[in-house]
Design a protein around this motif. Structure first.
Motif, PDB file in Angstrom:
ATOM      1  N   ILE A 137      75.702  49.727  26.548  1.00 36.93           N
ATOM      2  CA  ILE A 137      74.290  49.480  26.853  1.00 36.93           C
ATOM      3  C   ILE A 137      73.800  48.354  25.946  1.00 36.93           C
ATOM      4  O   ILE A 137      74.083  48.345  24.744  1.00 36.93           O
ATOM      5  CB  ILE A 137      73.429  50.741  26.599  1.00 36.93           C
ATOM      6  N   GLU A 138      73.073  47.405  26.517  1.00 37.54           N
ATOM      7  CA  GLU A 138      72.527  46.318  25.699  1.00 37.54           C
ATOM      8  C   GLU A 138      71.066  46.085  26.054  1.00 37.54           C
ATOM      9  O   GLU A 138      70.637  46.369  27.178  1.00 37.54           O
ATOM     10  CB  GLU A 138      73.338  45.039  25.890  1.00 37.54           C
ATOM     11  N   VAL A 139      70.329  45.566  25.083  1.00 40.05           N
ATOM     12  CA  VAL A 139      68.891  45.340  25.263  1.00 40.05           C
ATOM     13  C   VAL A 139      68.586  43.866  25.070  1.00 40.05           C
ATOM     14  O   VAL A 139      68.994  43.258  24.066  1.00 40.05           O
ATOM     15  CB  VAL A 139      68.070  46.185  24.269  1.00 40.05           C
ATOM     16  N   GLN A 140      67.871  43.287  26.028  1.00 43.18           N
ATOM     17  CA  GLN A 140      67.426  41.899  25.931  1.00 43.18           C
ATOM     18  C   GLN A 140      66.185  41.839  25.042  1.00 43.18           C
ATOM     19  O   GLN A 140      65.185  42.517  25.307  1.00 43.18           O
ATOM     20  CB  GLN A 140      67.084  41.357  27.311  1.00 43.18           C
ATOM     21  N   VAL A 141      66.267  41.053  23.971  1.00 41.67           N
ATOM     22  CA  VAL A 141      65.108  40.871  23.087  1.00 41.67           C
ATOM     23  C   VAL A 141      64.708  39.402  23.077  1.00 41.67           C
ATOM     24  O   VAL A 141      65.493  38.520  23.432  1.00 41.67           O
ATOM     25  CB  VAL A 141      65.408  41.354  21.649  1.00 41.67           C
ATOM     26  N   PHE A 142      63.472  39.171  22.651  1.00 40.53           N
ATOM     27  CA  PHE A 142      62.968  37.797  22.588  1.00 40.53           C
ATOM     28  C   PHE A 142      61.936  37.699  21.471  1.00 40.53           C
ATOM     29  O   PHE A 142      61.040  38.548  21.366  1.00 40.53           O
ATOM     30  CB  PHE A 142      62.322  37.392  23.918  1.00 40.53           C
ATOM     31  N   GLY A 143      62.097  36.675  20.626  1.00 43.09           N
ATOM     32  CA  GLY A 143      61.151  36.455  19.539  1.00 43.09           C
ATOM     33  C   GLY A 143      60.588  35.040  19.577  1.00 43.09           C
ATOM     34  O   GLY A 143      61.183  34.143  20.192  1.00 43.09           O
ATOM     35  N   ASP A 144      59.461  34.841  18.912  1.00 45.21           N
ATOM     36  CA  ASP A 144      58.890  33.494  18.824  1.00 45.21           C
ATOM     37  C   ASP A 144      58.558  33.165  17.376  1.00 45.21           C
ATOM     38  O   ASP A 144      58.765  33.976  16.461  1.00 45.21           O
ATOM     39  CB  ASP A 144      57.665  33.341  19.737  1.00 45.21           C
ATOM     40  N   THR A 145      58.036  31.974  17.150  1.00 46.44           N
ATOM     41  CA  THR A 145      57.740  31.514  15.786  1.00 46.44           C
ATOM     42  C   THR A 145      56.392  32.026  15.290  1.00 46.44           C
ATOM     43  O   THR A 145      55.968  31.681  14.183  1.00 46.44           O
ATOM     44  CB  THR A 145      57.755  29.978  15.731  1.00 46.44           C
ATOM     45  N   HIS A 146      55.730  32.846  16.096  1.00 42.53           N
ATOM     46  CA  HIS A 146      54.427  33.392  15.717  1.00 42.53           C
ATOM     47  C   HIS A 146      54.525  34.851  15.278  1.00 42.53           C
ATOM     48  O   HIS A 146      53.493  35.526  15.119  1.00 42.53           O
ATOM     49  CB  HIS A 146      53.441  33.256  16.889  1.00 42.53           C
TER      50      HIS A 146
ATOM     51  N   ASN B   9      56.030  37.316  16.989  1.00 37.16           N
ATOM     52  CA  ASN B   9      56.105  38.266  18.096  1.00 37.16           C
ATOM     53  C   ASN B   9      57.561  38.546  18.478  1.00 37.16           C
ATOM     54  O   ASN B   9      58.388  37.621  18.539  1.00 37.16           O
ATOM     55  CB  ASN B   9      55.375  37.719  19.328  1.00 37.16           C
ATOM     56  N   VAL B  10      57.887  39.790  18.741  1.00 36.82           N
ATOM     57  CA  VAL B  10      59.194  40.173  19.278  1.00 36.82           C
ATOM     58  C   VAL B  10      58.960  41.203  20.375  1.00 36.82           C
ATOM     59  O   VAL B  10      58.231  42.183  20.168  1.00 36.82           O
ATOM     60  CB  VAL B  10      60.117  40.782  18.198  1.00 36.82           C
ATOM     61  N   VAL B  11      59.556  40.973  21.538  1.00 36.35           N
ATOM     62  CA  VAL B  11      59.459  41.928  22.642  1.00 36.35           C
ATOM     63  C   VAL B  11      60.859  42.233  23.159  1.00 36.35           C
ATOM     64  O   VAL B  11      61.814  41.509  22.881  1.00 36.35           O
ATOM     65  CB  VAL B  11      58.596  41.386  23.810  1.00 36.35           C
ATOM     66  N   HIS B  12      60.976  43.313  23.890  1.00 36.12           N
ATOM     67  CA  HIS B  12      62.225  43.595  24.603  1.00 36.12           C
ATOM     68  C   HIS B  12      61.957  43.505  26.097  1.00 36.12           C
ATOM     69  O   HIS B  12      60.820  43.699  26.560  1.00 36.12           O
ATOM     70  CB  HIS B  12      62.767  44.981  24.239  1.00 36.12           C
ATOM     71  N   LEU B  13      62.976  43.202  26.851  1.00 35.57           N
ATOM     72  CA  LEU B  13      62.895  43.160  28.304  1.00 35.57           C
ATOM     73  C   LEU B  13      63.816  44.223  28.908  1.00 35.57           C
ATOM     74  O   LEU B  13      64.525  43.985  29.874  1.00 35.57           O
ATOM     75  CB  LEU B  13      63.222  41.762  28.832  1.00 35.57           C
ATOM     76  N   PHE B  14      63.831  45.371  28.229  1.00 35.55           N
ATOM     77  CA  PHE B  14      64.552  46.557  28.690  1.00 35.55           C
ATOM     78  C   PHE B  14      66.070  46.372  28.584  1.00 35.55           C
ATOM     79  O   PHE B  14      66.539  45.419  27.984  1.00 35.55           O
ATOM     80  CB  PHE B  14      64.095  46.949  30.099  1.00 35.55           C
ATOM     81  N   GLU B  15      66.771  47.337  29.170  1.00 35.03           N
ATOM     82  CA  GLU B  15      68.215  47.406  28.937  1.00 35.03           C
ATOM     83  C   GLU B  15      69.025  46.954  30.146  1.00 35.03           C
ATOM     84  O   GLU B  15      68.518  46.881  31.277  1.00 35.03           O
ATOM     85  CB  GLU B  15      68.603  48.845  28.557  1.00 35.03           C
ATOM     86  N   ARG B  16      70.292  46.665  29.856  1.00 36.34           N
ATOM     87  CA  ARG B  16      71.298  46.422  30.890  1.00 36.34           C
ATOM     88  C   ARG B  16      72.480  47.343  30.618  1.00 36.34           C
ATOM     89  O   ARG B  16      72.728  47.740  29.480  1.00 36.34           O
ATOM     90  CB  ARG B  16      71.785  44.965  30.860  1.00 36.34           C
ATOM     91  N   ASP B  17      73.236  47.643  31.652  1.00 39.12           N
ATOM     92  CA  ASP B  17      74.480  48.410  31.501  1.00 39.12           C
ATOM     93  C   ASP B  17      75.641  47.474  31.826  1.00 39.12           C
ATOM     94  O   ASP B  17      75.697  46.884  32.904  1.00 39.12           O
ATOM     95  CB  ASP B  17      74.485  49.610  32.445  1.00 39.12           C
ATOM     96  N   CYS B  18      76.554  47.340  30.863  1.00 40.80           N
ATOM     97  CA  CYS B  18      77.715  46.456  31.021  1.00 40.80           C
ATOM     98  C   CYS B  18      79.002  47.246  30.803  1.00 40.80           C
ATOM     99  O   CYS B  18      79.949  46.777  30.166  1.00 40.80           O
ATOM    100  CB  CYS B  18      77.639  45.293  30.037  1.00 40.80           C
TER     101      CYS B  18
ATOM    102  N   VAL C 248      64.263  34.432  16.594  1.00 46.13           N
ATOM    103  CA  VAL C 248      63.484  33.563  17.479  1.00 46.13           C
ATOM    104  C   VAL C 248      64.353  33.199  18.677  1.00 46.13           C
ATOM    105  O   VAL C 248      65.505  32.791  18.522  1.00 46.13           O
ATOM    106  CB  VAL C 248      63.022  32.283  16.757  1.00 46.13           C
ATOM    107  N   GLY C 249      63.774  33.329  19.879  1.00 44.15           N
ATOM    108  CA  GLY C 249      64.507  32.978  21.089  1.00 44.15           C
ATOM    109  C   GLY C 249      65.105  34.191  21.767  1.00 44.15           C
ATOM    110  O   GLY C 249      64.744  35.335  21.480  1.00 44.15           O
ATOM    111  N   ALA C 250      66.045  33.935  22.695  1.00 44.56           N
ATOM    112  CA  ALA C 250      66.681  34.999  23.473  1.00 44.56           C
ATOM    113  C   ALA C 250      67.886  35.546  22.734  1.00 44.56           C
ATOM    114  O   ALA C 250      68.714  34.796  22.231  1.00 44.56           O
ATOM    115  CB  ALA C 250      67.099  34.469  24.841  1.00 44.56           C
ATOM    116  N   GLY C 251      67.988  36.866  22.678  1.00 47.27           N
ATOM    117  CA  GLY C 251      69.129  37.509  22.047  1.00 47.27           C
ATOM    118  C   GLY C 251      69.401  38.849  22.691  1.00 47.27           C
ATOM    119  O   GLY C 251      68.561  39.384  23.427  1.00 47.27           O
TER     120      GLY C 251
END
Length: 648
Positions: free
Chosen positions: A209-218, A220-229, A269-272
């Protein structure tokens, strides 16, 4: 917003980034090696620069070349895609030091997650649950074995600098530990220059199971839920989906919160992507999901997240790299529907997934029924120098079953020639009852591989359709008397009526007498070739042509002593000479393809009576390399090709 972007990559990810950048009005610059001079990403970009010879080590992996190219054309930013230099902290630092915008996380974040042992310690400090195991400076075999016993077998030995399944060994019993450790360390040293390992408890029924996260230079960090691989072969992902089957809201909240905490711990910061291993022996539960690693880049499987959230992750990357905040809050993000992705590779599952490279005379993809991410085109070539991915097929539906069945149908319609592909393997996986029920684990493919790759016979209806097309292709065009052949006897042949016709045909080079009688129709694809018809049924491709009467061609069998190349490649060693006597299973010739060596061996005792290749020759799949003759030998079963086999 940045105004110009150099994409330091190739293939489908380069095309993917270029499309979004151009939609945003950003000037795009592609780079290419000798092998990629006519590749789709080159023609798609506004400009393109040559950066070196075909081997990646001399082109796509040379950071100095990328920076020089960006400076030459005045590019403002560099996007690394994934693979190659995308997680190279040193390259990221070079880009920033050169005054360019790096579309990715800060070099310190990449370094923090680059070594598995350091990353695991960091996650433990951040309160992220980690798999029970051992991380330490004492790397002596005696101490590591003691730690393995403390953890309890089975254990996983894992190189701290590893990736892609390299430098990993599962050990079931204490008596096997030293040998597995030595093997793991050798592979890690050769692949990553670092033989340091860590130990983890082996999860018997693991899910990925993996989770898409995203951060910015301000901040902020959010997740875009999970994927199953979970569906993997030798630690390489095959099919990915979002969301994960069996995920309840309580567990989702726990694992996604842990992923956000992991990203915050390294000021991301960015997509991870934060990857977790879950115990799949029962329903998913927060207390049975543990941190595994973080990928500090965009993932191959990111389209399924885009499909269920409605977000363009590449656009977010470019906006955040330009200094903008993430455009939405966590509360604005929702999962809508279900999406699945299948990785279509140029490989032959029947021959142990040997890579299949060369020209794509035929490339037929299910455009319109699936989202297609591809970096090759018909008339192009699958290069032996890079990853043999042909495309990613993504289907989305309201439910998991809708997405799954749509993707299976999309795989059914794939056709490539003469390059092989794994579409039929993907189709079978997607229709597999255990996978359909959400019960597969990471070891499922390995356990049931034989039945997943067994090659079927073409259907009667498929042969009927192919035979009709052959007949149509044989009809004369223009004036004059036609040359009569076997297909001229097909008067009255039609697909929508009763047919009972016996004729000679050739299927994949094997002559056979076929009684073609129509049955209930099945989905098929027919594509004309110069020398026959390509019949595709549920992803399986069959070359149907006129009967063959030669024996020294691809399709003659091991029983007659023909040694054929199982793939396109380069001859790197010829171990015998004409007139030499050889023993059964003796090494004859070594073929190199996709940086892998494949040793072909003698099918039986005999004499080398014909030798048609020498060292450094480039050969196509099915090329007759040599003949082994055995006086008085009886044919075992003519018509079965000798593929050779890779040495251990």
């Amino acid at each position: 917003m940045i105004k110009s972007l150099l994409v330091a990559n190739r293939g489908e990810i380069a095309c993917r980034v270029i499309r979004t950048a151009r939609r945003l009005g950003i000037r795009t610059i592609a780079v290419y090696s000798d092998a990629d001079s006519m590749a789709p990403h080159v023609t798609l970009a506004d400009e393109a620069l040559h950066i070196g010879p075909s081997p990646a080590a001399e082109s796509y992996l040379v950071g100095d070349h990328m920076i020089a190219a960006a400076q030459q054309v005045g590019a403002e930013a560099i996007h690394p895609g994934y693979g190659f230099l995308s997680e190279n902290a040193g390259f990221a630092a070079q880009v920033i030091e050169a005054g360019l915008v790096w579309v990715g996380p800060h070099p310190d974040s990449i370094r923090a997650m680059g070594l598995k042992d350091a990353a695991k310690k960091l996650m433990q400090d951040a309160g992220v649950p980690t798999t029970p195991g051992y991380i330490g400076e004492d790397q002596s075999p005696k101490h590591l074995k003691q730690q393995a016993s403390r953890i309890g077998y089975p254990v996983l030995i894992k190189a701290v600098a590893g990736g892609g399944g390299k430098g990993m060994r599962k050990v079931d019993q204490a008596k096997d530990f030293e040998e597995a450790l030595a093997s793991c360390q050798r592979e890690a040293k050769a692949s990553f220059g670092d033989q340091t390992v860590l130990l983890e408890k082996w999860i018997t029924n693991p899910r990925h199971i993996e989770v898409q996260v995203f951060g910015d230079t301000h901040g902020n960090v959010v997740h875009l839920f999970e994927r199953d691989c979970t569906l993997q072969r030798r630690h390489q992902k095959i099919i990915e989906e979002a969301p994960a089957p069996g995920m309840n809201e309580e567990t989702r909240e726990a694992v996604c919160t842990a992923a956000v905490n992991a990203a915050r711990a390294v000021n991301y910061v960015g997509a991870g992507t934060v990857e977790f291993i879950a115990d799949g022996s029962g329903s998913l539960s927060a207390d049975r999901i543990w941190f595994m690693e973080m990928n500090t880049r965009l993932q191959v499987e990111h389209p399924v997240t885009e499909e269920v959230t409605g977000v363009d992750l590449v656009e977010w990357q470019l906006r955040v790299a330009s200094g903008e905040p993430i455009p939405v809050a966590q509360s604005d993000l929702q999962i809508k529907g279900w999406s699945m992705e299948a990785r279509l590779y140029a490989e032959n599952p029947v021959t142990g997934f040997l890579p299949s490279t060369g020209p794509l005379r035929v490339l037929s993809l299910p455009h319109g029924s699936a989202r297609i991410e591809s970096g090759v085109s018909q008339g192009g070539e699958v290069s032996p120098f890079y990853d043999p991915m042909i495309a990613k097929l993504i289907c989305t539906g309201g439910t998991r079953d809708e997405a799954r069945t749509a993707l299976a149908r999309a795989c059914d319609g794939v056709a490539t020639y003469p390059v092989h592909n794994n579409a039929a393997f993907l189709s079978r996986l997607l229709r597999d009852e255990t996978f359909a029920a959400g019960g597969a684990t990471t070891g499922y493919i390995g356990e049931y591989l034989d039945q997943l790759v067994s090659r079927p016979e073409p259907s009667t209806q498929g042969l009927a359709a192919a035979t009709q097309m052959l007949g149509e292709m044989r009809k004369p065009h223009g004036s004059g008397n036609p040359v009569l052949g076997p297909w001229d006897r097909l008067t009255g042949f039609r697909l929508n009526g009763p047919v009972d016709l016996e004729t000679q045909i050739s299927v994949d080079g094997e002559n056979r007498t076929a009684t073609v009688q129509l049955v209930d129709a099945k989905p098929i694809t027919l594509l004309p070739l110069e020398d026959g018809v390509l019949l595709v049924e549920r992803g399986w491709a069959f070359n149907v042509s006129l009967p063959r009467h030669d024996t020294d061609m691809a399709g003659s069998g091991a029983s007659d002593g023909s040694v054929l190349s199982p793939m396109p490649g380069r001859i790197i060693a010829v171990a015998v000479s004409e007139g030499e006597f050889v023993k059964a299973d003796q090494a004859l010739v070594t073929v190199e393809a996709m940086k892998m060596e494949h040793v072909l061996r003698a099918p039986f005792d005999g004499e080398v009576t014909a030798l048609s290749i020498k060292q450094d020759d480039q050969v196509l799949e099915g090329k007759l390399l040599m003949k082994i003759s055995a006086a008085g030998r009886r044919s075992v079963k003519a018509g079965k090709p000798f593929d050779g086999r890779a040495s251990p």
